[in-house]
Write an enzyme that holds these catalytic residues in place. Structure first.
Site, PDB file in Angstrom:
ATOM      1  N   PRO A 387       0.790  -1.229   0.000  1.00 17.91           N
ATOM      2  CA  PRO A 387       0.000   0.000   0.000  1.00 17.91           C
ATOM      3  C   PRO A 387       0.824   1.283   0.000  1.00 17.91           C
ATOM      4  CG  PRO A 387       0.039  -0.936   2.198  1.00 17.91           C
ATOM      5  CD  PRO A 387       0.790  -1.890   1.321  1.00 17.91           C
ATOM      6  N   GLY A 389       3.899   2.346   1.809  1.00 15.24           N
ATOM      7  CA  GLY A 389       4.696   2.925   2.896  1.00 15.24           C
ATOM      8  C   GLY A 389       6.073   3.355   2.425  1.00 15.24           C
ATOM      9  N   LYS A 390       6.730   2.470   1.688  1.00 19.30           N
ATOM     10  CA  LYS A 390       8.104   2.784   1.260  1.00 19.30           C
ATOM     11  C   LYS A 390       8.088   3.755   0.077  1.00 19.30           C
ATOM     12  CE  LYS A 390       9.748  -1.550   3.098  1.00 19.30           C
ATOM     13  NZ  LYS A 390       8.475  -2.307   3.218  1.00 19.30           N
ATOM     14  N   ASP A 408       2.140  -2.444  -8.828  1.00 17.68           N
ATOM     15  CA  ASP A 408       1.612  -3.533  -7.993  1.00 17.68           C
ATOM     16  C   ASP A 408       0.542  -4.283  -8.772  1.00 17.68           C
ATOM     17  OD1 ASP A 408       1.906  -4.028  -4.719  1.00 17.68           O
ATOM     18  OD2 ASP A 408       0.114  -4.927  -5.611  1.00 17.68           O
ATOM     19  N   ASP A 454      10.259  -5.000  -2.929  1.00 14.93           N
ATOM     20  CA  ASP A 454       9.853  -5.326  -1.549  1.00 14.93           C
ATOM     21  C   ASP A 454       8.911  -6.521  -1.700  1.00 14.93           C
ATOM     22  OD1 ASP A 454       9.663  -4.942   1.223  1.00 14.93           O
ATOM     23  OD2 ASP A 454       7.834  -3.747   1.007  1.00 14.93           O
ATOM     24  N   CYS A 507       9.895  -8.440   4.830  1.00 18.48           N
ATOM     25  CA  CYS A 507       9.663  -8.249   6.272  1.00 18.48           C
ATOM     26  C   CYS A 507       9.677  -9.631   6.935  1.00 18.48           C
ATOM     27  CB  CYS A 507       8.378  -7.479   6.549  1.00 18.48           C
ATOM     28  SG  CYS A 507       6.910  -8.221   5.844  1.00 18.48           S
TER      29      CYS A 507
HETATM   30  C1  LIG Z   1       5.205  -6.808   1.026  1.00 17.67           C
HETATM   31  S1  LIG Z   1       3.913  -6.131   0.102  1.00 17.67           S
HETATM   32  C2  LIG Z   1       4.576  -4.581  -0.361  1.00 17.67           C
HETATM   33  C3  LIG Z   1       4.545  -3.535   0.732  1.00 17.67           C
HETATM   34  C4  LIG Z   1       4.946  -2.174   0.225  1.00 17.67           C
HETATM   35  N1  LIG Z   1       6.232  -2.179  -0.402  1.00 17.67           N
HETATM   36  C5  LIG Z   1       4.958  -1.149   1.330  1.00 17.67           C
HETATM   37  O1  LIG Z   1       6.022  -0.777   1.842  1.00 17.67           O
HETATM   38  O2  LIG Z   1       3.867  -0.689   1.713  1.00 17.67           O
HETATM   39  C6  LIG Z   1       4.010  -7.047  -1.350  1.00 17.67           C
HETATM   40  C7  LIG Z   1       3.181  -6.519  -2.506  1.00 17.67           C
HETATM   41  O3  LIG Z   1       3.512  -7.307  -3.649  1.00 17.67           O
HETATM   42  C8  LIG Z   1       2.405  -7.310  -4.497  1.00 17.67           C
HETATM   43  N2  LIG Z   1       2.609  -8.388  -5.498  1.00 17.67           N
HETATM   44  C9  LIG Z   1       2.541  -9.714  -5.311  1.00 17.67           C
HETATM   45  N3  LIG Z   1       2.809 -10.367  -6.455  1.00 17.67           N
HETATM   46  C10 LIG Z   1       3.070  -9.425  -7.385  1.00 17.67           C
HETATM   47  C11 LIG Z   1       3.401  -9.455  -8.763  1.00 17.67           C
HETATM   48  N4  LIG Z   1       3.531 -10.620  -9.417  1.00 17.67           N
HETATM   49  N5  LIG Z   1       3.588  -8.299  -9.415  1.00 17.67           N
HETATM   50  C12 LIG Z   1       3.456  -7.123  -8.780  1.00 17.67           C
HETATM   51  N6  LIG Z   1       3.124  -7.029  -7.463  1.00 17.67           N
HETATM   52  C13 LIG Z   1       2.939  -8.154  -6.779  1.00 17.67           C
HETATM   53  C14 LIG Z   1       1.238  -7.507  -3.545  1.00 17.67           C
HETATM   54  O4  LIG Z   1       0.046  -7.081  -4.138  1.00 17.67           O
HETATM   55  C15 LIG Z   1       1.670  -6.654  -2.352  1.00 17.67           C
HETATM   56  O5  LIG Z   1       1.070  -5.394  -2.409  1.00 17.67           O
END
Ligand SMILES: C[S@@+](CC[C@H](N)C(=O)[O-])C[C@H]1O[C@@H](n2cnc3c(N)ncnc32)[C@H](O)[C@@H]1O
EC number: 2.1.1.176
Length: 570
Positions: A387, A389-390, A408, A454, A507
């Site tokens: 969502p 944050g970074k 995303d 991430d 994380c």
């Molecule tokens: C750990 S979270 C990211 C948190 C974010 N970086 C932050 O700091 O708020 C992982 C994200 O990867 C996305 N995701 C998963 N598979 C993906 C893909 N194949 N391509 C793009 N995004 C993907 C998910 O929807 C999720 O929002």
């Protein structure tokens, strides 16, 4: 960015890995499973629970579950009664019955029921007025069959504490509940709502030290009103047994003995974690560290907030506001961050987040941004951004010069990111790309100065904040996640311009999702070289191999990992 204009492919939204479970009401399921049926159930319950003679002059036996509840800070339904059908002239007429239950326990029981059924998640930062406010009230009313008024702030806090704690301690509580049932079958076949009420009672008695009479009376009353008198009697009998055992200091807990597997099983009950996690941590961290980690995961989570400099605020401004709100805080060693020691709900309710003054962000996530080290003028792609944050913190560090592409797979989460970007006055610097990174990387010719991946991960570093995650994660998930992490790393690497930087972060504290993924990556991609994060984050976070690693037990922040890789110029 190199490679000309970005093609922005639009793919149909898939269920994103790591996306939150949406709250979707399923009253029928809960009602069916509780065996309750709304109004008729209430009418069955009441004659026993609230005898007509229970007026003012009646003397109750002390600590009797039927006794009128004493004032113990427990919220009640003031004269708001469900309707009870009575027979008159061959027709059903409705008359009022004075039902009183503890609001926060009723809401907690129903939320726990929904979490168990995968229809809700533990929301530790629950704000009044969000989706779990009014919707939840009507859900509770439909599920339990009686009306309750909206929760006040104190109730909301209590619901959060009870729900998070009961979910964390579920395995421990269930072991004790089962031990105190007359036979295992009684536990195995227990109605889901009854089990939640018992878990709440056990948690209150064992972990919150709620006075015995309140924990017993209120949970007995809830079981009687929401289910039937017999359910209340069972809750009464089991909670009273528990009180006796607690007083005698003889709770029936498993002994830590036998082979590794048997010891891990016992520890998994005592510290309420899945056996596979206990075994894995003992293997990777050693027993002492594994125990410390489980204690951390079971403790109240610590929250930090980051000031939003893009809106012109400084940390001093934020601290002034916190002081005026009498929130207890501590300055972080990271310039933009403040650790909240007490009063997170006050921060939320005062609207500091809605004003765009700050964001809730753990320093462990902030340090990942320090590993990226965004510099004014750079082009950066955040490959799994939502969502956000970074993304937002990186954008703030660009000081108005440069650009971030936030990609995303999850459209809903991307929308949240862009709304936050607007609130933080950073929307001009951020463009969103809704895509699967694996497909996007194949189709685009664009490359960037810096690429942050991430990655979706097990989240094993954030279990104190994500109370339900430990029960949702299976060992088998890890294998699947590692394959995805490798694929995403390969894709992200295609977006790095020659001489550019690739940062991989999670994380998680699991070496197989962290160091092992990077070791495998550099073998597959000899054009990438690991660069130490020394100088980007404080020395205490730099591992011998040059990775960034934060540990809940060593640094008192969430667990996180990052590796910084440079693409060769050739
Ligand atoms: C750990 S979270 C990211 C948190 C974010 N970086 C932050 O700091 O708020 C992982 C994200 O990867 C996305 N995701 C998963 N598979 C993906 C893909 N194949 N391509 C793009 N995004 C993907 C998910 O929807 C999720 O929002």
């Amino acid at each position: 960015m190199e490679g000309g204009a970005l093609a922005l492919p639009h793919f149909r939204s898939r269920v994103g890995i790591g996306s939150p479970i949406l709250l979707s009401a399923d009253p029928g399921a809960a009602r069916r499973s509780s065996g309750a049926s709304g109004r008729s159930r209430v009418s069955r319950v009441n004659p026993g629970a609230y005898p007509r003679s229970a007026g003012r002059g009646r003397t109750w036996k002390r600590d009797s579950p039927e006794a009128p509840p004493r004032r113990s800070g427990i919220t009640r339904v003031p004269n708001r009664s469900p309707e009870m059908p009575t027979e008159r002239a061959g027709r059903t007429k409705v008359s009022n019955v004075n039902l009183e239950v503890s609001h926060h326990r009723a809401v907690a029981a129903v939320r726990l029921l929904r979490i168990e059924k995968g229809k809700a998640f533990v929301d530790l930062l629950n704000e009044k007025g969000n989706s779990s406010g009014e919707n939840e009230m009507s859900y509770v009313e439909r599920t339990l069959g009686f009306s309750i008024r909206c929760l006040d702030n104190r109730d909301i806090r209590l619901v959060t504490v009870i729900v998070a704690g009961t979910v964390r301690w579920k395995r421990y509580l269930d072991y004790l509940i089962m031990s105190l049932c007359s036979e295992e079958k009684v536990f195995r076949e227990m109605e889901p709502l009854l089990l939640q009420i018992l878990r709440i009672g056990f948690f209150e008695i064992l972990k919150l030290n709620v006075p015995a009479y309140a924990a017993v009376d209120e949970n007995v009353r809830l079981a009687k009103v929401a289910l039937r008198p017999g359910a209340g009697n069972l809750v009464n009998a089991i909670l009273r047994k528990l009180l006796l055992l607690k007083e005698a200091n003889s709770l029936p807990l498993p002994k830590i003995e036998g082979d590794d597997r048997a010891q891990a099983r016992a520890l998994s009950i005592i510290y309420s974690h899945p056996v596979w996690m206990v075994r894995r941590w003992i293997r990777f961290l050693g027993k002492e560290e594994a125990l410390k980690l489980m204690k951390w995961n079971n403790s109240d989570p610590h929250f930090s907030i980051r000031v939003n400099t893009a809106n012109g605020y400084t940390r001093a401004d934020l601290i002034d506001r916190l002081e005026s709100l009498q929130v207890h805080y501590e300055k972080s060693t990271m310039d933009e961050f403040v650790r909240i020691q007490e009063g997170m709900q006050t921060v939320l309710q005062a609207g500091l987040l809605k004003e765009g003054m700050c964001a809730v962000q753990d320093e462990s996530a902030g340090l990942v941004v320090s590993v990226v080290d965004p510099q004014p003028g750079e082009t950066i792609i955040d490959c799994c951004a939502a969502p956000g944050g970074k993304t937002l913190f990186m954008a703030a560090r660009l000081s108005g010069q440069g650009k971030i592409w936030a990609l995303d797979i999850n459209k809903g989460r991307l929308r949240i990111l862009m709304e936050a970007a607007k609130l933080h006055n950073l929307d001009a610097m951020i463009s969103d790309i809704h895509a699967d990174l694996r497909l996007y990387a194949k189709e685009t010719t664009a490359t960037f100065d810096k690429v942050l991946l991430d990655a979706p991960c097990s989240g094993l570093g954030v279990l104190s904040k994500r109370a339900d995650l430990r029960w949702n994660r299976q060992f088998e998930d890890l294998e699947e996640l590692m394959c995805l992490q490798d694929e995403l790393l390969d894709s992200a690497s295609m977006l790095v311009k020659p001489g550019g930087i690739l940062v991989y972060s999670t994380c998680s504290i699991d070496p197989e999702e962290n160091e092992h993924r990077i070791a495998a990556f550099v073998q597959r991609h000899p054009d990438f070289v690991l660069q130490s994060v020394h100088g980007y984050v404080p020395a205490e976070f730099v591992t011998d191999e040059g990775f960034y690693s934060s540990s809940p037990t060593k640094h008192s922040i969430d667990g996180a990992f990052a590796a910084r890789l440079v693409r060769s110029v050739l």
